[in-house]
Design an enzyme around this catalytic site. Structure first.
Site, PDB file in Angstrom:
ATOM      1  N   CYS A 104       0.840  -1.202   0.000  1.00  0.00           N
ATOM      2  CA  CYS A 104       0.000   0.000   0.000  1.00  0.00           C
ATOM      3  C   CYS A 104       0.878   1.256   0.000  1.00  0.00           C
ATOM      4  CB  CYS A 104      -0.968  -0.054   1.184  1.00  0.00           C
ATOM      5  SG  CYS A 104      -2.373   1.073   1.034  1.00  0.00           S
ATOM      6  N   HIS A 190      -3.669  -5.481   0.391  1.00  0.00           N
ATOM      7  CA  HIS A 190      -3.109  -5.973   1.656  1.00  0.00           C
ATOM      8  C   HIS A 190      -3.067  -7.507   1.666  1.00  0.00           C
ATOM      9  CE1 HIS A 190      -2.926  -2.143   3.842  1.00  0.00           C
ATOM     10  NE2 HIS A 190      -3.940  -1.805   3.069  1.00  0.00           N
ATOM     11  N   GLU A 192      -1.644  -9.335   3.735  1.00  0.00           N
ATOM     12  CA  GLU A 192      -1.551  -9.828   5.110  1.00  0.00           C
ATOM     13  C   GLU A 192      -2.899 -10.136   5.744  1.00  0.00           C
ATOM     14  OE1 GLU A 192      -1.525  -5.259   5.571  1.00  0.00           O
ATOM     15  OE2 GLU A 192      -1.034  -6.775   4.073  1.00  0.00           O
TER      16      GLU A 192
END
Length: 693
Positions: A104, A190, A192
């Site tokens: 990001c 993202h 994660e």
């Protein structure tokens, strides 16, 4: 070059690495740019059995190189790379030969350093999207050409830096860049978080195939580290642990019992008056079975009438303070949480006094988790994370005790699912380990308190946009300036689906005059709820689609609900005055009991991570001509499915939870006196948080 607008290095740049006292051979360093998901990156890396350490973004390149880190991950963050207050960093990190993954903000930063440009788009992307990927890229090896990911950003890469190629796109927005020869990769999404379906594969590709890490970092190591830390910090002192009976505080107590002598651990359960039906009794019984003797304190009166000190105003940066209203007269969610957190500490101190213990020789233990600290923007979790909400176990008073070294938080680096794994390692019974979380403030943060409706200047225009969305198939035939805004915020695919849905179903969408907390783009949002009603049977897949689409178009909306029952003809524009009084709490307690009892009996409780039941000050179905006052309230069922409580999705009726189970909840809750309507929360996280406050 981007040295936080190019000039000087801050005095504290370099974090804990510059003294050279540690060596992290084979580990990954996560440079924290202030992301709410910073610690989720850490957890995902550790899930893959790779050691990771988090340091400030400004950590110098030479320190990273000298300490033996194998690779670098740069987190997201709430800033713009062009902002005057953009965080400083050392651009030399890109020249020391370490593989780098920028996430990001990290991708935008990387692109800018190498001569590319970033600019603010007219449309934010906040939510789950299908993106296209170049799966010949090493980072995306083994993935499909289209993948579902979480995007949450306003700025986007415009001109891609020389030497980099675009490896992922979300429509016309760059979602991934790579310079494979230098092992530099950037993703706008993202990987994660759980909402990115194959994010773990992407991280595994980076860690193992690109960076060459080996997986030798285990849960057992972390358990031993927790026990070592407790022994080292506590010594022969005593520890007061506040037990809610949930998995966090129970695992915390089990760790304390394993690390210390039994007479050193004082376990206290405080009934704050906001517990679920028969909660305190069942907590005491369950913990006794584990051999944990618990002192139960009924402190409902102290909490109802509790106060705390607060800044004069949010803008006032001086040390001046004011005394808050009592909790049972407070409507602000932040103030409610602070009063509750500080009252917990005051009662803990009273317990210490009653037991004739010396306060300076007693530690306070909490089952605080990483998401609590991240959402509270605690420095323990992240030096830069933007405040989303204050958690009751991370108030100013708790932080003061923490600064004095008087707080023990052995689970502060753990997320909820990791705590469950640790609980099983500690031989705790499965019914405790797999229990749904229940917040420390209890039902207090599941009552939306209000004295007056939340209606700002943007209320009418936003309602007009919602009307266009709900009747899109007809709206496209009538040119309107707001229609162009809707089209500008949506893709052709979105518009086609919207046409299909609104052609098949008669929908009504409107704002509700209340506000709830959410998270968008690493920052707190505190704004409207959109209600949807229909004369048709709910098409849940279509409703979930609308709940994803609406907050993208209207950034002042962070939550979307479906309202059961006939179409709402006159949306409420006022509220029922609602505070934390015994009658209000009794109504919510019964609604919560009915909903959870039905969920347990259905056998689907294990499929749902958490199910908050919320009481709102909304009275529907009143004839405005009769000027009937608002005196009833409405209930929201918030099913939530997640692996880490940092992101998640609602359970879709008919998929993760049977429609009949939801309808049974609606039927039973509707029987409770004073209930107007039942609503179902359709919102993912982000933009809505797990709880409504």
């Amino acid at each position: 070059m981007a040295l936080c607008n190019g000039d000087s290095k801050p005095e504290n740049a370099g974090g804990d690495l510059k003294d050279g006292s540690h060596h992290y051979e084979g580990a990954v360093v996560i440079l924290d740019a202030g992301a709410q998901y910073g610690k989720v990156i850490d957890r995902r890396v550790r899930e893959l059995f790779v050691q990771s350490e988090i340091f400030p973004l400004e950590t110098p390149a030479f320190a990273i190189k000298e300490q033996g880190f194998r690779a670098i991950i740069i987190s997201g963050g709430p800033n713009s790379v062009y902002a005057e207050d953009a965080p400083w960093f050392d651009p030399a990190i890109f020249t020391i030969g370490k593989p780098i993954l920028g996430i990001c903000y990290g991708m935008q930063m990387m692109n800018k350093v190498f001569g590319g440009t970033v600019h603010k788009k007219s449309v934010r992307e906040d939510g789950v999207f299908n993106i296209s990927m170049d799966n010949t890229c090493s980072l995306f090896r083994g993935l499909q050409k289209e993948e579902i990911v979480l995007l949450t950003h306003g700025d986007s890469v415009d001109k891609v830096a020389d030497g980099f190629k675009v490896v992922a796109r979300s429509g016309n927005i760059v979602a991934g860049i790579a310079n494979e020869s230098k092992k530099l990769y950037g993703v706008q999404f993202h990987p994660e978080v759980g909402l990115t379906e194959n994010g773990k594969v992407i991280l595994k590709n980076f860690l193992y195939d690109i960076a060459g890490c080996s997986g030798n970092f285990t849960v057992q190591n972390r358990e031993l580290e927790c026990i070592r830390e407790i022994k080292e910090k506590v010594g022969t002192s005593k520890v007061l642990v506040l037990l809610s009976g949930g998995v966090d505080s129970t695992v915390c107590t089990a760790l304390l019992n394993r690390a210390l002598n039994q007479d050193q651990v004082i376990a206290v359960h405080i009934d704050n008056g906001f517990m679920r039906k028969r909660e305190s009794q069942s907590v005491e019984e369950a913990l006794k079975k584990l051999g944990i003797q618990v002192k139960v304190i009924n402190a409902a009166h102290s909490f109802y009438n509790g106060t705390t000190t607060l800044p004069i105003s949010d803008e006032d940066r001086t040390p001046r303070k004011r005394i808050s209203k009592t909790l049972n007269m407070t409507t602000s969610p932040e103030e409610k949480r602070k009063i509750i957190g500080d009252t917990f500490v005051k009662i803990a101190n009273e317990v210490i006094g009653e037991m004739s213990l010396k306060p300076e020789e007693v530690f306070l233990a909490q089952g605080t988790l990483r998401p609590d600290l991240i959402e509270s923007a605690s420095l323990v979790a992240s030096g830069k994370a933007e405040l989303i909400k204050t958690h009751h176990n991370d108030t100013e008073l708790i932080r003061k005790l923490r600064e004095e070294g008087k707080v023990i938080e052995p689970l502060k680096d753990f997320h909820k699912d990791e705590v469950r794994i640790l609980g099983r390692e500690l031989d705790l019974p499965e019914e405790l380990v797999s229990r749904h979380p229940f917040p420390g403030p209890g039902l207090a943060i599941r009552v939306i308190c209000a004295e007056e409706p939340y209606i700002c200047k943007d209320f009418p225009e936003t309602n007009n946009i919602l009307k266009i969305v709900a009747d899109f198939s007809a709206s496209v035939k009538k040119p309107h300036t707001l229609l162009q805004r809707v089209k500008a915020c949506t893709t052709e695919e979105d518009q086609e689906k919207l046409m299909q849905i609104t052609s098949l179903h008669s929908l009504n969408a409107f704002l509700l005059p209340i506000k709830t907390v959410g998270v968008q783009g690493d920052c707190r949002s505190y704004s409207y709820v959109c209600g949807i009603s229909s004369k048709d049977e709910p098409d849940w897949e279509s409703l979930i689609f609308l709940a994803r689409l609406i907050p993208r178009m209207c950034h002042n909306i962070n939550r979307v609900v479906y309202i059961f029952g006939p179409p709402v003809k006159e949306p409420p524009t006022d509220v029922t005055p609602t505070f934390l009084t015994t009658g209000v709490l009794s109504t919510l307690r019964q609604a919560d009991f009915e909903a959870h009892n039905i969920l347990r009996e259905s056998g689907f409780a294990g499929k749902i991570s958490q199910m908050p039941v919320i009481l709102t000050p909304l009275h529907f179905d009143r004839d405005p001509l009769q000027k009937q006052p608002s005196c009833q309230r409405s209930v929201v069922i918030r099913t939530f499915i997640t692996s880490d409580f940092m992101t998640g999705v609602p359970a879709t009726p008919g998929n993760e939870i049977p429609v009949e189970v939801v309808l049974k909840m609606v039927t039973e809750i509707k029987k409770i006196p004073g209930i107007s309507r039942i609503m179902y929360d359709l919102t993912s996280k982000p933009p809505g948080t797990t709880e409504w406050e």
